[in-house]
Motif scaffolding. Structure first.
Motif, PDB file in Angstrom:
ATOM      1  N   GLU A 175      84.371  51.404 -24.997  1.00 32.88           N
ATOM      2  CA  GLU A 175      84.647  52.813 -24.757  1.00 32.88           C
ATOM      3  C   GLU A 175      86.055  53.189 -25.222  1.00 32.88           C
ATOM      4  OE1 GLU A 175      83.816  53.660 -20.686  1.00 32.88           O
ATOM      5  OE2 GLU A 175      81.642  53.625 -20.979  1.00 32.88           O
ATOM      6  N   GLN A 176      87.005  52.286 -25.083  1.00 32.35           N
ATOM      7  CA  GLN A 176      88.363  52.561 -25.549  1.00 32.35           C
ATOM      8  C   GLN A 176      88.390  52.806 -27.049  1.00 32.35           C
ATOM      9  OE1 GLN A 176      90.950  49.347 -24.388  1.00 32.35           O
ATOM     10  NE2 GLN A 176      90.572  49.648 -22.195  1.00 32.35           N
ATOM     11  N   MET A 177      87.599  52.027 -27.780  1.00 27.88           N
ATOM     12  CA  MET A 177      87.655  52.097 -29.237  1.00 27.88           C
ATOM     13  C   MET A 177      86.575  52.977 -29.853  1.00 27.88           C
ATOM     14  SD  MET A 177      88.604  48.126 -30.149  1.00 27.88           S
ATOM     15  CE  MET A 177      87.555  47.400 -28.892  1.00 27.88           C
ATOM     16  N   GLY A 178      85.474  53.213 -29.115  1.00 23.53           N
ATOM     17  CA  GLY A 178      84.368  53.951 -29.697  1.00 23.53           C
ATOM     18  C   GLY A 178      84.193  55.377 -29.228  1.00 23.53           C
ATOM     19  N   LEU A 179      84.431  55.620 -27.939  1.00 21.26           N
ATOM     20  CA  LEU A 179      84.187  56.959 -27.389  1.00 21.26           C
ATOM     21  C   LEU A 179      85.047  58.054 -28.025  1.00 21.26           C
ATOM     22  CD1 LEU A 179      83.538  56.495 -23.558  1.00 21.26           C
ATOM     23  CD2 LEU A 179      81.947  57.240 -25.314  1.00 21.26           C
ATOM     24  N   PRO A 180      86.359  57.846 -28.201  1.00 23.93           N
ATOM     25  CA  PRO A 180      87.168  58.930 -28.787  1.00 23.93           C
ATOM     26  C   PRO A 180      86.684  59.346 -30.177  1.00 23.93           C
ATOM     27  CG  PRO A 180      88.584  57.299 -27.754  1.00 23.93           C
ATOM     28  CD  PRO A 180      87.210  56.713 -27.778  1.00 23.93           C
ATOM     29  N   ALA A 181      86.306  58.366 -30.996  1.00 22.90           N
ATOM     30  CA  ALA A 181      85.839  58.690 -32.348  1.00 22.90           C
ATOM     31  C   ALA A 181      84.532  59.461 -32.306  1.00 22.90           C
ATOM     32  CB  ALA A 181      85.676  57.410 -33.160  1.00 22.90           C
ATOM     33  N   ALA A 207      66.250  50.898 -36.008  1.00 22.73           N
ATOM     34  CA  ALA A 207      67.159  51.455 -35.011  1.00 22.73           C
ATOM     35  C   ALA A 207      67.848  52.706 -35.535  1.00 22.73           C
ATOM     36  CB  ALA A 207      68.205  50.412 -34.617  1.00 22.73           C
ATOM     37  N   ALA A 208      68.236  52.684 -36.804  1.00 20.23           N
ATOM     38  CA  ALA A 208      68.897  53.846 -37.396  1.00 20.23           C
ATOM     39  C   ALA A 208      67.962  55.046 -37.422  1.00 20.23           C
ATOM     40  CB  ALA A 208      69.381  53.508 -38.805  1.00 20.23           C
ATOM     41  N   GLU A 209      66.723  54.824 -37.793  1.00 19.25           N
ATOM     42  CA  GLU A 209      65.744  55.913 -37.827  1.00 19.25           C
ATOM     43  C   GLU A 209      65.557  56.510 -36.435  1.00 19.25           C
ATOM     44  OE1 GLU A 209      62.216  54.292 -39.470  1.00 19.25           O
ATOM     45  OE2 GLU A 209      62.970  54.216 -41.539  1.00 19.25           O
ATOM     46  N   ALA A 210      65.481  55.645 -35.427  1.00 19.72           N
ATOM     47  CA  ALA A 210      65.290  56.127 -34.060  1.00 19.72           C
ATOM     48  C   ALA A 210      66.491  56.940 -33.586  1.00 19.72           C
ATOM     49  CB  ALA A 210      65.048  54.949 -33.122  1.00 19.72           C
ATOM     50  N   LEU A 211      67.699  56.462 -33.882  1.00 23.13           N
ATOM     51  CA  LEU A 211      68.906  57.176 -33.470  1.00 23.13           C
ATOM     52  C   LEU A 211      69.017  58.529 -34.161  1.00 23.13           C
ATOM     53  CD1 LEU A 211      71.557  54.299 -33.389  1.00 23.13           C
ATOM     54  CD2 LEU A 211      70.773  55.648 -31.440  1.00 23.13           C
ATOM     55  N   GLU A 253      76.595  71.493 -25.108  1.00 25.78           N
ATOM     56  CA  GLU A 253      78.035  71.260 -25.068  1.00 25.78           C
ATOM     57  C   GLU A 253      78.317  69.752 -25.125  1.00 25.78           C
ATOM     58  OE1 GLU A 253      81.918  72.706 -25.037  1.00 25.78           O
ATOM     59  OE2 GLU A 253      80.026  73.824 -25.047  1.00 25.78           O
ATOM     60  N   PRO A 254      79.189  69.313 -26.034  1.00 20.96           N
ATOM     61  CA  PRO A 254      79.443  67.868 -26.195  1.00 20.96           C
ATOM     62  C   PRO A 254      80.439  67.330 -25.161  1.00 20.96           C
ATOM     63  CG  PRO A 254      80.755  69.069 -27.782  1.00 20.96           C
ATOM     64  CD  PRO A 254      79.929  70.103 -27.042  1.00 20.96           C
ATOM     65  N   GLY A 255      80.042  67.351 -23.906  1.00 22.25           N
ATOM     66  CA  GLY A 255      80.905  66.856 -22.852  1.00 22.25           C
ATOM     67  C   GLY A 255      80.888  65.342 -22.765  1.00 22.25           C
ATOM     68  N   PRO A 256      81.672  64.778 -21.846  1.00 23.66           N
ATOM     69  CA  PRO A 256      81.759  63.314 -21.695  1.00 23.66           C
ATOM     70  C   PRO A 256      80.423  62.647 -21.428  1.00 23.66           C
ATOM     71  CG  PRO A 256      83.539  64.394 -20.504  1.00 23.66           C
ATOM     72  CD  PRO A 256      82.618  65.474 -20.955  1.00 23.66           C
ATOM     73  N   MET A 257      79.549  63.305 -20.658  1.00 19.91           N
ATOM     74  CA  MET A 257      78.253  62.700 -20.348  1.00 19.91           C
ATOM     75  C   MET A 257      77.415  62.504 -21.598  1.00 19.91           C
ATOM     76  SD  MET A 257      76.143  61.372 -18.280  1.00 19.91           S
ATOM     77  CE  MET A 257      76.773  61.769 -16.628  1.00 19.91           C
ATOM     78  N   LEU A 258      77.328  63.537 -22.433  1.00 18.71           N
ATOM     79  CA  LEU A 258      76.547  63.436 -23.658  1.00 18.71           C
ATOM     80  C   LEU A 258      77.126  62.356 -24.570  1.00 18.71           C
ATOM     81  CD1 LEU A 258      74.310  64.490 -25.537  1.00 18.71           C
ATOM     82  CD2 LEU A 258      75.979  66.131 -26.444  1.00 18.71           C
ATOM     83  N   ARG A 318      78.870  59.692 -23.760  1.00 16.45           N
ATOM     84  CA  ARG A 318      78.582  58.365 -23.222  1.00 16.45           C
ATOM     85  C   ARG A 318      77.122  57.979 -23.430  1.00 16.45           C
ATOM     86  NH1 ARG A 318      82.219  55.918 -19.796  1.00 16.45           N
ATOM     87  NH2 ARG A 318      84.131  57.092 -19.396  1.00 16.45           N
ATOM     88  N   LEU A 319      76.215  58.926 -23.267  1.00 12.38           N
ATOM     89  CA  LEU A 319      74.801  58.625 -23.452  1.00 12.38           C
ATOM     90  C   LEU A 319      74.507  58.234 -24.902  1.00 12.38           C
ATOM     91  CD1 LEU A 319      73.128  61.443 -21.312  1.00 12.38           C
ATOM     92  CD2 LEU A 319      73.175  58.985 -20.815  1.00 12.38           C
ATOM     93  N   ILE A 320      75.067  58.974 -25.843  1.00 15.18           N
ATOM     94  CA  ILE A 320      74.852  58.660 -27.252  1.00 15.18           C
ATOM     95  C   ILE A 320      75.481  57.316 -27.597  1.00 15.18           C
ATOM     96  CG2 ILE A 320      75.364  59.367 -29.621  1.00 15.18           C
ATOM     97  CD1 ILE A 320      75.245  62.260 -28.671  1.00 15.18           C
ATOM     98  N   PHE A 321      76.682  57.087 -27.087  1.00 18.18           N
ATOM     99  CA  PHE A 321      77.362  55.827 -27.383  1.00 18.18           C
ATOM    100  C   PHE A 321      76.608  54.648 -26.775  1.00 18.18           C
ATOM    101  CE2 PHE A 321      80.711  52.588 -26.748  1.00 18.18           C
ATOM    102  CZ  PHE A 321      81.131  52.471 -28.068  1.00 18.18           C
ATOM    103  N   SER A 322      76.079  54.825 -25.575  1.00 15.09           N
ATOM    104  CA  SER A 322      75.294  53.761 -24.942  1.00 15.09           C
ATOM    105  C   SER A 322      74.042  53.449 -25.759  1.00 15.09           C
ATOM    106  CB  SER A 322      74.896  54.166 -23.520  1.00 15.09           C
ATOM    107  OG  SER A 322      76.037  54.301 -22.701  1.00 15.09           O
ATOM    108  N   ALA A 323      73.398  54.502 -26.264  1.00 12.85           N
ATOM    109  CA  ALA A 323      72.211  54.301 -27.100  1.00 12.85           C
ATOM    110  C   ALA A 323      72.570  53.557 -28.382  1.00 12.85           C
ATOM    111  CB  ALA A 323      71.574  55.651 -27.431  1.00 12.85           C
ATOM    112  N   LEU A 324      73.728  53.885 -28.957  1.00  6.82           N
ATOM    113  CA  LEU A 324      74.182  53.220 -30.182  1.00  6.82           C
ATOM    114  C   LEU A 324      74.450  51.741 -29.928  1.00  6.82           C
ATOM    115  CD1 LEU A 324      75.125  53.317 -33.123  1.00  6.82           C
ATOM    116  CD2 LEU A 324      77.355  54.102 -32.302  1.00  6.82           C
TER     117      LEU A 324
END
Length: 217
Positions: free
Chosen positions: A128-134, A184-188, A151-156, A158-164
């Motif tokens: 999260e330190q290295m991926g979430l901000p980007a 996996a790329a197609e699904a994302l 709205e691209p808030g913190p919850m959205l 985190r959910l996208i990053f978790s899926a990635l």
């Protein structure tokens, strides 16, 4: 260059040599089987030198993991910035992340070992330190361009990053990681397409309105 400058440069070069040696050993024979003696021998330094830079093997693994993830983050950012529009940037970033974590066998091995070596919670903190901000920056760009339906808030984010992250781990553990990466790329991409804002269709100015039933033409 001053004596102090030369010493600092030597320390940095030594640290980099230890990191590279440890990364190769961890990827090849695993965290548990690798010893500090192995790392020192591979880096051609003393065991004391390794301990000068890293307090223990877990600390060394974390430094290796962080270093490789930072390199990956640079590659992901470079891939995204090759595009001018927000959506192609996001798509390119996701593809580059999966490429770096799944196709690269050494990186894939480190990623799979990280939870056992560092603990799941610490791995999550580092990711999260290295991926979430980007990722947040990419989503903010979509929002600024009015191309995001929510709205691209913190919850959205985190959910996208978790899926990635889950996609990378699952594809990396598959019998055919390369094929699984494409799946996996197609699904994302399909999931993210559901967040895209589509402006309402406009009626052509010269089109005539069809009369409703019972209405006089």
């Amino acid at each position: 260059m001053t004596v102090k400058g030369r010493r600092a440069e030597y320390k940095e070069l030594t640290r980099s040599a230890v990191l590279d040696a440890a990364a190769a050993l961890f990827a090849d024979q695993g965290f548990t089987a690798t010893t500090i003696d192995d790392v020192a021998q591979a880096a051609r330094v003393s065991k004391g030198t390794v301990y000068y830079h890293f307090t223990d093997k877990a600390h060394l693994f974390e430094a290796v993991f962080r270093d490789r993830q930072e390199r990956l983050a640079e590659d992901v950012a470079a891939a995204a910035m090759r595009h001018d529009r927000p959506w192609p940037r996001l798509d390119a970033a996701l593809d580059a992340y999966l490429e770096g974590t799944v196709t690269d066998a050494a990186h894939r091995s480190l990623l799979q070992q990280a939870p056992a070596a560092l603990g799941a919670e610490r791995c999550r903190e580092l990711d999260e330190q290295m991926g979430l901000p980007a990722l947040q920056s990419l989503l903010d760009g979509l929002n600024d361009a009015e191309e995001l339906s929510v709205e691209p808030g913190p919850m959205l984010t985190r959910l996208i990053f978790s899926a990635l992250c889950e996609a990378a781990m699952t594809a990396g553990a598959a019998p055919d990681p390369s094929e699984a990466r494409h799946t996996a790329a197609e699904a994302l991409h399909a999931l993210l397409a559901g967040l895209r804002h589509h402006p309402p269709a406009t009626r052509p100015r010269n089109s005539a309105r069809r009369p409703s039933p019972g209405e006089r033409p």
